[in-house]
Design a protein around this motif. Structure first.
Motif, PDB file in Angstrom:
ATOM      1  N   ALA A  35       0.832  -1.214   0.000  1.00 43.39           N
ATOM      2  CA  ALA A  35       0.000   0.000   0.000  1.00 43.39           C
ATOM      3  C   ALA A  35       0.859   1.253   0.000  1.00 43.39           C
ATOM      4  CB  ALA A  35      -0.926  -0.015   1.212  1.00 43.39           C
ATOM      5  N   ARG A  36       1.894   1.240   0.823  1.00 40.50           N
ATOM      6  CA  ARG A  36       2.757   2.422   0.917  1.00 40.50           C
ATOM      7  C   ARG A  36       3.424   2.726  -0.423  1.00 40.50           C
ATOM      8  NH1 ARG A  36       7.772   1.360   4.267  1.00 40.50           N
ATOM      9  NH2 ARG A  36       8.536   0.757   2.215  1.00 40.50           N
ATOM     10  N   GLU A  37       3.900   1.705  -1.103  1.00 49.00           N
ATOM     11  CA  GLU A  37       4.553   1.921  -2.389  1.00 49.00           C
ATOM     12  C   GLU A  37       3.592   2.561  -3.390  1.00 49.00           C
ATOM     13  OE1 GLU A  37       7.649  -1.897  -2.065  1.00 49.00           O
ATOM     14  OE2 GLU A  37       5.841  -2.002  -3.320  1.00 49.00           O
ATOM     15  N   ALA A  38       2.376   2.048  -3.460  1.00 47.35           N
ATOM     16  CA  ALA A  38       1.405   2.592  -4.409  1.00 47.35           C
ATOM     17  C   ALA A  38       1.038   4.032  -4.078  1.00 47.35           C
ATOM     18  CB  ALA A  38       0.153   1.716  -4.422  1.00 47.35           C
ATOM     19  N   LEU A  57      -9.774   5.769   3.248  1.00 48.35           N
ATOM     20  CA  LEU A  57      -9.411   4.783   4.261  1.00 48.35           C
ATOM     21  C   LEU A  57      -9.243   3.394   3.647  1.00 48.35           C
ATOM     22  CD1 LEU A  57     -11.992   5.823   7.019  1.00 48.35           C
ATOM     23  CD2 LEU A  57      -9.508   6.195   7.122  1.00 48.35           C
ATOM     24  N   LEU A  58      -8.167   2.720   4.051  1.00 56.11           N
ATOM     25  CA  LEU A  58      -7.965   1.301   3.818  1.00 56.11           C
ATOM     26  C   LEU A  58      -8.186   0.606   5.152  1.00 56.11           C
ATOM     27  CD1 LEU A  58      -4.631   1.510   1.770  1.00 56.11           C
ATOM     28  CD2 LEU A  58      -6.933   1.172   0.841  1.00 56.11           C
ATOM     29  N   LEU A  59      -9.180  -0.284   5.236  1.00 58.06           N
ATOM     30  CA  LEU A  59      -9.575  -0.851   6.525  1.00 58.06           C
ATOM     31  C   LEU A  59      -9.475  -2.374   6.528  1.00 58.06           C
ATOM     32  CD1 LEU A  59     -12.786   1.172   7.508  1.00 58.06           C
ATOM     33  CD2 LEU A  59     -10.395   1.661   8.041  1.00 58.06           C
ATOM     34  N   THR A  60      -8.831  -2.898   7.578  1.00 55.91           N
ATOM     35  CA  THR A  60      -8.848  -4.328   7.881  1.00 55.91           C
ATOM     36  C   THR A  60      -9.476  -4.479   9.258  1.00 55.91           C
ATOM     37  OG1 THR A  60      -6.809  -4.655   6.612  1.00 55.91           O
ATOM     38  CG2 THR A  60      -7.483  -6.443   8.102  1.00 55.91           C
ATOM     39  N   PRO A  61     -10.805  -4.551   9.340  1.00 53.44           N
ATOM     40  CA  PRO A  61     -11.458  -4.640  10.652  1.00 53.44           C
ATOM     41  C   PRO A  61     -11.051  -5.904  11.404  1.00 53.44           C
ATOM     42  CG  PRO A  61     -13.040  -4.061   8.939  1.00 53.44           C
ATOM     43  CD  PRO A  61     -11.784  -4.487   8.243  1.00 53.44           C
ATOM     44  N   SER A  62     -11.120  -5.835  12.729  1.00 52.13           N
ATOM     45  CA  SER A  62     -10.738  -6.963  13.587  1.00 52.13           C
ATOM     46  C   SER A  62     -11.875  -7.970  13.699  1.00 52.13           C
ATOM     47  CB  SER A  62     -10.334  -6.442  14.970  1.00 52.13           C
ATOM     48  OG  SER A  62      -9.265  -5.539  14.870  1.00 52.13           O
ATOM     49  N   VAL A  76     -11.990   1.303   1.381  1.00 52.08           N
ATOM     50  CA  VAL A  76     -11.714   0.014   0.738  1.00 52.08           C
ATOM     51  C   VAL A  76     -11.378  -0.993   1.843  1.00 52.08           C
ATOM     52  CG1 VAL A  76     -10.209  -1.279  -0.827  1.00 52.08           C
ATOM     53  CG2 VAL A  76     -10.879   1.069  -1.397  1.00 52.08           C
ATOM     54  N   LEU A  77     -12.084  -2.127   1.854  1.00 53.07           N
ATOM     55  CA  LEU A  77     -11.763  -3.210   2.784  1.00 53.07           C
ATOM     56  C   LEU A  77     -10.554  -3.984   2.262  1.00 53.07           C
ATOM     57  CD1 LEU A  77     -15.281  -4.703   3.636  1.00 53.07           C
ATOM     58  CD2 LEU A  77     -13.875  -3.209   5.059  1.00 53.07           C
ATOM     59  N   VAL A  78      -9.658  -4.339   3.169  1.00 50.09           N
ATOM     60  CA  VAL A  78      -8.435  -5.061   2.811  1.00 50.09           C
ATOM     61  C   VAL A  78      -8.408  -6.389   3.569  1.00 50.09           C
ATOM     62  CG1 VAL A  78      -5.918  -4.978   2.714  1.00 50.09           C
ATOM     63  CG2 VAL A  78      -7.253  -2.852   2.526  1.00 50.09           C
ATOM     64  N   GLU A  79      -8.338  -7.490   2.843  1.00 52.60           N
ATOM     65  CA  GLU A  79      -8.330  -8.845   3.422  1.00 52.60           C
ATOM     66  C   GLU A  79      -9.557  -9.125   4.303  1.00 52.60           C
ATOM     67  OE1 GLU A  79      -6.791 -11.027   2.168  1.00 52.60           O
ATOM     68  OE2 GLU A  79      -4.612 -10.838   2.106  1.00 52.60           O
ATOM     69  N   ARG A  96      -2.930  -3.185  -4.691  1.00 52.86           N
ATOM     70  CA  ARG A  96      -4.179  -3.053  -5.440  1.00 52.86           C
ATOM     71  C   ARG A  96      -5.248  -2.335  -4.639  1.00 52.86           C
ATOM     72  NH1 ARG A  96      -4.762  -6.336  -9.879  1.00 52.86           N
ATOM     73  NH2 ARG A  96      -6.586  -5.018 -10.255  1.00 52.86           N
ATOM     74  N   ALA A  97      -5.270  -2.560  -3.318  1.00 47.51           N
ATOM     75  CA  ALA A  97      -6.242  -1.856  -2.479  1.00 47.51           C
ATOM     76  C   ALA A  97      -5.968  -0.356  -2.495  1.00 47.51           C
ATOM     77  CB  ALA A  97      -6.179  -2.395  -1.052  1.00 47.51           C
ATOM     78  N   ALA A  98      -4.699   0.018  -2.384  1.00 43.43           N
ATOM     79  CA  ALA A  98      -4.350   1.442  -2.409  1.00 43.43           C
ATOM     80  C   ALA A  98      -4.670   2.062  -3.762  1.00 43.43           C
ATOM     81  CB  ALA A  98      -2.873   1.623  -2.070  1.00 43.43           C
ATOM     82  N   GLU A  99      -4.366   1.348  -4.843  1.00 41.47           N
ATOM     83  CA  GLU A  99      -4.656   1.871  -6.177  1.00 41.47           C
ATOM     84  C   GLU A  99      -6.160   2.064  -6.371  1.00 41.47           C
ATOM     85  OE1 GLU A  99      -0.819  -0.089  -8.532  1.00 41.47           O
ATOM     86  OE2 GLU A  99      -2.792  -1.053  -8.607  1.00 41.47           O
ATOM     87  N   LEU A 100      -6.953   1.133  -5.852  1.00 44.07           N
ATOM     88  CA  LEU A 100      -8.400   1.250  -5.971  1.00 44.07           C
ATOM     89  C   LEU A 100      -8.905   2.469  -5.200  1.00 44.07           C
ATOM     90  CD1 LEU A 100     -11.134   0.251  -6.889  1.00 44.07           C
ATOM     91  CD2 LEU A 100     -11.076  -1.472  -5.090  1.00 44.07           C
TER      92      LEU A 100
END
Length: 372
Positions: free
Chosen positions: A98-101, A136-141, A163-166, A325-329
């Protein structure tokens, strides 16, 4: 002294003409007005066709084509907030992607951790929004990778793109309509089964610790076993105590695998996770279960599998690609002109199988019943 509205409009256009693109928050600060006031000014000027609005930014008309693709309308200074349970183990590579994108497009990534603590996801989201996050990129617990009863109901109420991630949500849940990018863990488990079947194994088992990944692993494993006409020996279901320790869980898994090989004809196993496999395999070998001769092993995650004394074949989710891909989206959402919205996207990234020394064709073992 506050500028009259006409003079303020003129100043906005003057600054925009000089710089091409500006964040609304920065522009409000420079003019000494509230973001709400400036948004009204921007709306008026946009209707007049004198500037173009983006998410959290304004652009001089015609300048958007000069900005770098694929985020053609994204400007420097955009802040992407990311909430993950941890930056260790699995998520280190997700965050790196994500950081790279984000940085490639002149934006900035700010990461917050939930540590799987109850209610901490919302706390960290609120903190990121207060600090000016534009998306926001979110990976909820969520313990099982999907929301439990009553979880995640307000996730779509955030005022910025998410965007939800994983993670994913079932149909009908408010979060099901959000963009998401995740690893297709079911496909990864099925690929492991397919490989073992291609080597000649007919009786398999899956030993998976409970995690947000395990439900998908079981689904893919069971589907592949059925599709290929194989026999599965299920790991015993744990009932009763909820306070089982890691040591007890490990001992139970070890005893099950040994018994499955020696008494039930199992010749191959898929183990989740690497941390379990890298300890279980040497112990099985020390107790007379040869790997891969008596038991071929594929582990899941591929974090440390290659570092084992006997390098372990592993399914490797493309964690870095998921983050990228999540960051790009998300960046593409932020680049959409105000008033437009592309259809939502659910992206499943396929894991890969990395072949090493822990797999081979089944070998008959003295005193053991042949696989069926």
């Amino acid at each position: 002294m506050r500028l009259h509205v006409d003079r303020r409009h003129a100043r906005v256009l003057e600054l925009l003409r000089e710089r091409g693109t500006l964040r609304v928050a920065d522009l409000a600060g420079e003019l000494g007005v509230s973001p709400v006031t400036l948004r009204r000014d921007v709306e008026t000027l946009a209707v007049q066709g004198r500037l173009q609005r983006l998410h959290g930014a304004v652009v001089w008309p015609g300048d958007t084509a000069e900005l770098p693709l694929p985020a053609a309308r994204l400007i420097e200074g955009t802040v992407v907030g990311m909430v993950v349970p941890t930056t260790e183990y699995y998520y280190a590579e997700v965050v790196r992607g994500a950081r790279e994108a984000v940085e490639e497009r002149g934006a900035r990534l700010v990461v917050a951790l939930s540590r799987y603590l109850p209610g901490e996801d919302s706390v960290q989201v609120d903190r990121l929004l207060a600090a000016g996050a534009d998306g926001l990129l979110l990976t909820p617990s969520w313990d099982r990778g999907v929301p439990g009863a009553g979880e995640g109901l307000r996730i779509t109420e955030r005022p910025v793109p998410v965007v939800l991630v994983e993670r994913s949500a079932p149909h009908g849940h408010p979060a099901a309509a959000l963009d998401r990018v995740r690893s297709d863990h079911a496909h990864g488990a099925a690929e492991a089964v397919r490989h073992l079947a291609s080597l000649g194994h007919r009786t398999l088992t899956l030993a998976a610790q409970e995690s947000p990944t395990s439900a998908q692993l079981r689904r893919g494993y069971e589907a592949a076993v059925e599709a290929l006409g194989l026999r599965s020996v299920p790991e015993p279901t744990v009932s009763g105590r909820a306070d089982t320790t890691e040591a007890e869980r490990f001992e139970r898994t070890f005893a099950f695998l040994r018994q499955a090989v020696e008494e039930r004809g199992v010749s191959a196993a898929i183990l989740h996770s690497d941390a379990d496999a890298i300890v279980l395999v040497p112990r099985l070998r020390a107790h007379g279960v040869r790997v891969p001769e008596d038991l071929s092993v594929i582990t899941y995650d591929d974090e440390v599998a290659a570092l084992a004394d006997l390098p372990l074949t592993a399914v490797a989710p493309a964690k870095r690609t998921v983050g990228r891909r999540a960051a790009e989206l998300l960046l593409s959402r932020l680049a959409e002109p105000s008033g437009t919205h592309e259809p939502g996207q659910h992206l499943d990234i396929l894991p890969e199988l990395h072949l090493r020394a822990s797999c081979g064709a089944p070998v008959s073992r003295a005193g053991r019943s042949p696989s069926v």
